[in-house]
Design an enzyme around this catalytic site. Structure first.
Site, mmCIF file in Angstrom:
data_model
loop_
_atom_site.group_PDB
_atom_site.id
_atom_site.type_symbol
_atom_site.label_atom_id
_atom_site.label_comp_id
_atom_site.label_asym_id
_atom_site.label_seq_id
_atom_site.Cartn_x
_atom_site.Cartn_y
_atom_site.Cartn_z
ATOM 1 C CE LYS A 14 1.344 101.953 75.252
ATOM 2 N NZ LYS A 14 0.445 101.686 74.104
ATOM 3 C CG PHE A 58 -1.811 101.242 64.561
ATOM 4 C CD1 PHE A 58 -0.778 101.060 65.476
ATOM 5 C CD2 PHE A 58 -2.415 100.116 64.008
ATOM 6 C CE1 PHE A 58 -0.340 99.795 65.829
ATOM 7 C CE2 PHE A 58 -1.977 98.838 64.349
ATOM 8 C CZ PHE A 58 -0.934 98.681 65.269
ATOM 9 N NE ARG A 118 -0.123 91.068 76.414
ATOM 10 C CZ ARG A 118 -0.064 91.882 75.366
ATOM 11 N NH1 ARG A 118 0.822 92.870 75.325
ATOM 12 N NH2 ARG A 118 -0.885 91.750 74.358
ATOM 13 C CB THR A 127 -4.861 95.476 71.565
ATOM 14 O OG1 THR A 127 -3.907 94.448 71.857
ATOM 15 C CG2 THR A 127 -4.152 96.669 70.984
ATOM 16 N NE ARG A 148 -3.631 97.722 76.922
ATOM 17 C CZ ARG A 148 -2.880 97.016 76.111
ATOM 18 N NH1 ARG A 148 -3.365 95.945 75.501
ATOM 19 N NH2 ARG A 148 -1.625 97.371 75.888
ATOM 20 C CG HIS A 153 4.501 97.889 76.177
ATOM 21 N ND1 HIS A 153 4.178 97.263 75.002
ATOM 22 C CD2 HIS A 153 5.595 97.246 76.682
ATOM 23 C CE1 HIS A 153 5.065 96.289 74.782
ATOM 24 N NE2 HIS A 153 5.926 96.247 75.785
HETATM 25 O O1 CDP Z 1 -0.255 96.752 73.388
HETATM 26 P P1 CDP Z 1 -0.589 95.404 72.810
HETATM 27 O O2 CDP Z 1 0.592 94.451 72.814
HETATM 28 O O3 CDP Z 1 -1.814 94.803 73.419
HETATM 29 O O4 CDP Z 1 -1.015 95.661 71.284
HETATM 30 P P2 CDP Z 1 -0.162 95.742 69.936
HETATM 31 O O5 CDP Z 1 -0.947 95.061 68.881
HETATM 32 O O6 CDP Z 1 1.251 95.288 70.164
HETATM 33 O O7 CDP Z 1 -0.166 97.289 69.597
HETATM 34 C C1 CDP Z 1 0.710 98.192 70.248
HETATM 35 C C2 CDP Z 1 -0.024 99.477 70.541
HETATM 36 O O8 CDP Z 1 -0.433 100.074 69.307
HETATM 37 C C3 CDP Z 1 -1.325 99.354 71.342
HETATM 38 O O9 CDP Z 1 -1.111 99.263 72.742
HETATM 39 C C4 CDP Z 1 -2.043 100.625 70.961
HETATM 40 O O10 CDP Z 1 -1.560 101.744 71.712
HETATM 41 C C5 CDP Z 1 -1.624 100.813 69.494
HETATM 42 N N1 CDP Z 1 -2.663 100.351 68.546
HETATM 43 C C6 CDP Z 1 -3.520 101.279 67.948
HETATM 44 O O11 CDP Z 1 -3.418 102.472 68.245
HETATM 45 N N2 CDP Z 1 -4.474 100.870 67.059
HETATM 46 C C7 CDP Z 1 -4.608 99.562 66.754
HETATM 47 N N3 CDP Z 1 -5.556 99.183 65.873
HETATM 48 C C8 CDP Z 1 -3.762 98.607 67.342
HETATM 49 C C9 CDP Z 1 -2.792 99.022 68.245
HETATM 50 MG MG MG Z 2 2.340 94.360 71.672
#
Ligand code: CDP
Ligand code: MG
Length: 154
Positions: free
Chosen positions: A12, A60, A93, A99, A110, A128
């Site tokens: 990203k 968000f 993953r 996350t 991360r 991602h």
């Molecule tokens: O990326 P991942 O699948 O782990 O998490 P997601 O729940 O699918 O969320 C997608 C993306 O949204 C995350 O990678 C973050 O960049 C963003 N996000 C955020 O900014 N604030 C949150 N509380 C949750 C997610």
């Molecule tokens: Mg996701």
């Protein structure tokens, strides 16, 4: 039972401004999975919204779109990579970590490189990674043309 899977990784814009794309790819080498597609993408709003459509109603969402399109990070691009290998989705993953970067294991991508964006609270998650076989298939189709994937298995 182990399965040969394909998965999508996006490096990203937050990782691009930090100049850590090489470190991320280097860590991915240790998983013993094979790169079968790679490109640099200047992510437009439409692609961003399709990719993250499951989060459309989340508070968000707006910042997430600004993040992936580079608006929060100097208009940076995204490196999109397709990997293939045994249990590739779960292996990736696990390396990526959870996350919230503040809660991610210290050795995960991360944990090492992520942070919470100070102004927006956006989780700068560095990469991602597809979270299921179904989503991996959908995402690879969204980001790559069929002839951009190298298939040496014939
Ligand atoms: O990326 P991942 O699948 O782990 O998490 P997601 O729940 O699918 O969320 C997608 C993306 O949204 C995350 O990678 C973050 O960049 C963003 N996000 C955020 O900014 N604030 C949150 N509380 C949750 C997610
Ligand atoms: Mg996701």
């Amino acid at each position: 039972m182990q399965m040969i899977q394909q998965t999508l990784i996006l490096i990203k814009p937050d990782a691009m401004v930090k100049k850590i794309a090489g470190n991320i790819i280097s860590d991915l080498y240790n998983l013993d999975i094979k790169m079968i597609g790679l490109k640099l993408v200047n992510v437009q709003k439409e692609l961003a919204e399709q990719h993250y459509s499951e989060h459309r109603e989340k508070p968000f969402f707006g910042d997430l779109i600004k993040h992936i399109t580079g608006e929060l990070h100097n208009q940076e691009n995204v490196i999109a990579i397709v990997y293939e290998g045994e249990d590739a989705i779960e292996k990736v993953r696990k390396l990526v970590g959870c996350t919230n970067p503040d809660e991610a294991e210290p050795y995960s991508l991360r944990g090492k490189y992520g942070k919470i964006h100070t102004k927006t609270n956006c989780h700068e998650t560095v990469v991602h990674a597809s979270d299921s076989k179904e989503n991996a298939e959908k995402e690879i189709e969204l980001w790559f043309e069929k002839d951009e994937i190298i298939n040496n298995n014939f």
